[in-house]
Design a protein around this motif. Structure first.
Motif, PDB file in Angstrom:
ATOM      1  N   GLU A   1       2.119  12.293  -6.334  1.00  0.00           N
ATOM      2  CA  GLU A   1       2.258  11.274  -5.289  1.00  0.00           C
ATOM      3  C   GLU A   1       2.651  12.448  -3.820  1.00  0.00           C
ATOM      4  O   GLU A   1       2.135  12.023  -2.861  1.00  0.00           O
ATOM      5  CB  GLU A   1       3.415  10.411  -5.518  1.00  0.00           C
ATOM      6  N   GLN A  42       0.929  -1.240  -0.112  1.00  0.00           N
ATOM      7  CA  GLN A  42      -0.076  -0.033  -0.088  1.00  0.00           C
ATOM      8  C   GLN A  42       0.812   1.353   0.118  1.00  0.00           C
ATOM      9  O   GLN A  42       2.114   1.268   0.588  1.00  0.00           O
ATOM     10  CB  GLN A  42      -0.937   0.014   1.114  1.00  0.00           C
ATOM     11  N   ARG A  43       0.245   2.157  -0.415  1.00  0.00           N
ATOM     12  CA  ARG A  43       1.040   3.565  -0.350  1.00  0.00           C
ATOM     13  C   ARG A  43       1.297   4.100   0.985  1.00  0.00           C
ATOM     14  O   ARG A  43       0.478   3.911   1.931  1.00  0.00           O
ATOM     15  CB  ARG A  43       0.344   4.736  -1.161  1.00  0.00           C
ATOM     16  N   ASP A  44       2.526   4.404   1.200  1.00  0.00           N
ATOM     17  CA  ASP A  44       3.146   4.716   2.390  1.00  0.00           C
ATOM     18  C   ASP A  44       3.497   6.448   2.371  1.00  0.00           C
ATOM     19  O   ASP A  44       4.263   6.797   1.592  1.00  0.00           O
ATOM     20  CB  ASP A  44       4.206   3.919   3.005  1.00  0.00           C
ATOM     21  N   PHE A  45       2.812   7.262   2.951  1.00  0.00           N
ATOM     22  CA  PHE A  45       2.860   8.652   2.495  1.00  0.00           C
ATOM     23  C   PHE A  45       4.198   9.052   3.396  1.00  0.00           C
ATOM     24  O   PHE A  45       4.694  10.256   2.843  1.00  0.00           O
ATOM     25  CB  PHE A  45       1.762   9.556   3.110  1.00  0.00           C
ATOM     26  N   GLU A  95      -4.148   3.274   5.203  1.00  0.00           N
ATOM     27  CA  GLU A  95      -4.670   3.486   3.757  1.00  0.00           C
ATOM     28  C   GLU A  95      -5.978   3.668   4.162  1.00  0.00           C
ATOM     29  O   GLU A  95      -6.723   4.165   3.290  1.00  0.00           O
ATOM     30  CB  GLU A  95      -4.375   2.306   3.168  1.00  0.00           C
ATOM     31  N   GLN A 114       6.911   7.285   3.453  1.00  0.00           N
ATOM     32  CA  GLN A 114       7.966   6.862   2.344  1.00  0.00           C
ATOM     33  C   GLN A 114       7.976   7.582   1.038  1.00  0.00           C
ATOM     34  O   GLN A 114       8.996   8.016   0.338  1.00  0.00           O
ATOM     35  CB  GLN A 114       7.770   5.361   1.922  1.00  0.00           C
ATOM     36  N   ALA A 115       6.767   7.967   0.792  1.00  0.00           N
ATOM     37  CA  ALA A 115       6.776   8.922  -0.332  1.00  0.00           C
ATOM     38  C   ALA A 115       7.475  10.325  -0.318  1.00  0.00           C
ATOM     39  O   ALA A 115       8.229  10.839  -1.221  1.00  0.00           O
ATOM     40  CB  ALA A 115       5.216   9.211  -0.722  1.00  0.00           C
ATOM     41  N   ARG A 123       4.903  11.383  -9.747  1.00  0.00           N
ATOM     42  CA  ARG A 123       5.765  11.518  -8.728  1.00  0.00           C
ATOM     43  C   ARG A 123       5.313  13.020  -7.967  1.00  0.00           C
ATOM     44  O   ARG A 123       5.165  12.911  -6.680  1.00  0.00           O
ATOM     45  CB  ARG A 123       7.398  11.772  -8.949  1.00  0.00           C
ATOM     46  N   ALA A 144       0.581  13.143  -0.365  1.00  0.00           N
ATOM     47  CA  ALA A 144       1.137  12.594   0.954  1.00  0.00           C
ATOM     48  C   ALA A 144       1.561  13.852   1.897  1.00  0.00           C
ATOM     49  O   ALA A 144       1.094  13.840   3.051  1.00  0.00           O
ATOM     50  CB  ALA A 144       2.724  11.973   0.704  1.00  0.00           C
TER      51      ALA A 144
END
Length: 309
Positions: A49, A4-7, A71, A9-10, A46, A53
């Motif tokens: 993204e 899942q998207r990790d904000f 999420e 990490q983004a 990018r 975030a």
């Protein structure tokens, strides 16, 4: 939050990062990946993204819910206890039927209420097992706004796929990457189940006069040579209307003048700032009197910008 998207990490920050650090990192990344600056085909994705975030992590309340629910933070009801949710989530992941634990409300009170009814499609394993009609899927669409629309908010008609049109109420001060939730406007549910939600992803279009960075707005302020030398109060058009800017004596091109609080509004906190970058302009054609005065100044002044640095 695997797969899942990790904000965090983004943005490349730790989960304990301060709000100032998150803002500082976002601004650096935004300058690097903004499509106006970076022409790499992947730069725009990018940029979207990191904007999403930042939108989540820059708001303390939204960040708290994201930390608690990951999420699913946008879909979990406001009054759900994080520990209760985590236990129910873990049970569903282990293959247990969501109704195997029952939840009644806040705290740890468990009663005869099916968690699937409470949490909807958070427990993805519930679908397809004959547990009742499946709710409609959540959907996403892009909402392109001008800087003025983002600043002022208001109504806008949006065309969706399939020829459907909807009227959208835009809050004043929306930012790039912000998500606007329209309840019940997503995919249709099966067998009478409720529809999903529609999430509009805000994108602020390029503007000939303004550049938006977070909630801050950047604009060019043209002035005359004498206004820069002597100082002046001049007019500047902003998304919120005309405003007055005080130009200090001795101002050169490139100087940035900060207008505190005149950037994008913030319904939940401090608005952004407007930065007016000075650009000294000279007339392309001079009258005879202007020509004489400039020649007189050139003969009188000892100022040499190439030696005064």
């Amino acid at each position: 939050m695997a797969d899942q998207r990790d904000f965090y990490q983004a943005l490349g920050v730790s989960r304990t990062a301060s709000q100032d650090e998150i803002q500082r990192v976002y601004r650096k990344l935004a300058r690097t990946y903004h499509p106006d600056v970076n022409k790499d085909p992947e730069a725009e994705e990018r940029f979207k993204e990191i904007s999403e975030a930042y939108q989540v992590l820059s708001d303390p309340e939204t960040r708290r819910r994201y930390d608690a629910f990951g999420e699913d933070f946008r879909r979990v009801p406001e009054d759900v206890d994080p520990e209760t949710w985590a236990r129910a989530r873990a049970g569903a992941g282990a293959g247990a039927r969501a109704g195997g634990g029952q939840w009644r409300g806040g705290g740890d009170a468990w009663r005869d209420v099916d968690l699937e009814d409470v949490f909807g499609d958070i427990f993805g394993g519930a679908r397809g097992r004959g547990w009742g009609p499946a709710p409609g899927a959540d959907q996403e669409a892009e909402l392109v706004l001008t800087v003025e629309e983002a600043y002022q908010g208001g109504q806008k008609k949006l065309a969706l796929s399939g020829g459907r049109q909807i009227d959208v109420t835009i809050p004043a001060g929306v930012t790039n990457g912000q998500r606007i939730r329209l309840a019940g406007q997503g995919g249709r549910g099966g067998s009478g189940a409720p529809p999903g939600d529609l999430y509009l992803i805000v994108r602020i279009a390029d503007h000939p006069r303004y550049r938006v960075e977070g909630r801050n707005i950047h604009a060019t302020l043209p002035i005359t040579p004498w206004e820069g030398a002597l100082g002046a109060t001049v007019s500047l058009d902003t998304p919120g209307g005309e405003t007055k800017v005080r130009v200090p004596k001795g101002t050169s091109s490139g100087r940035r003048l900060r207008l505190r609080g005149q950037g994008l509004p913030n319904p939940r906190g401090t608005p952004g700032d407007l930065y007016a970058e000075v650009r000294i302009m000279v007339p392309s054609r001079l009258t005879e009197e202007e020509q004489r005065l400039f020649e007189e100044l050139a003969a009188t002044s000892s100022f040499d910008p190439r030696r005064s640095r």
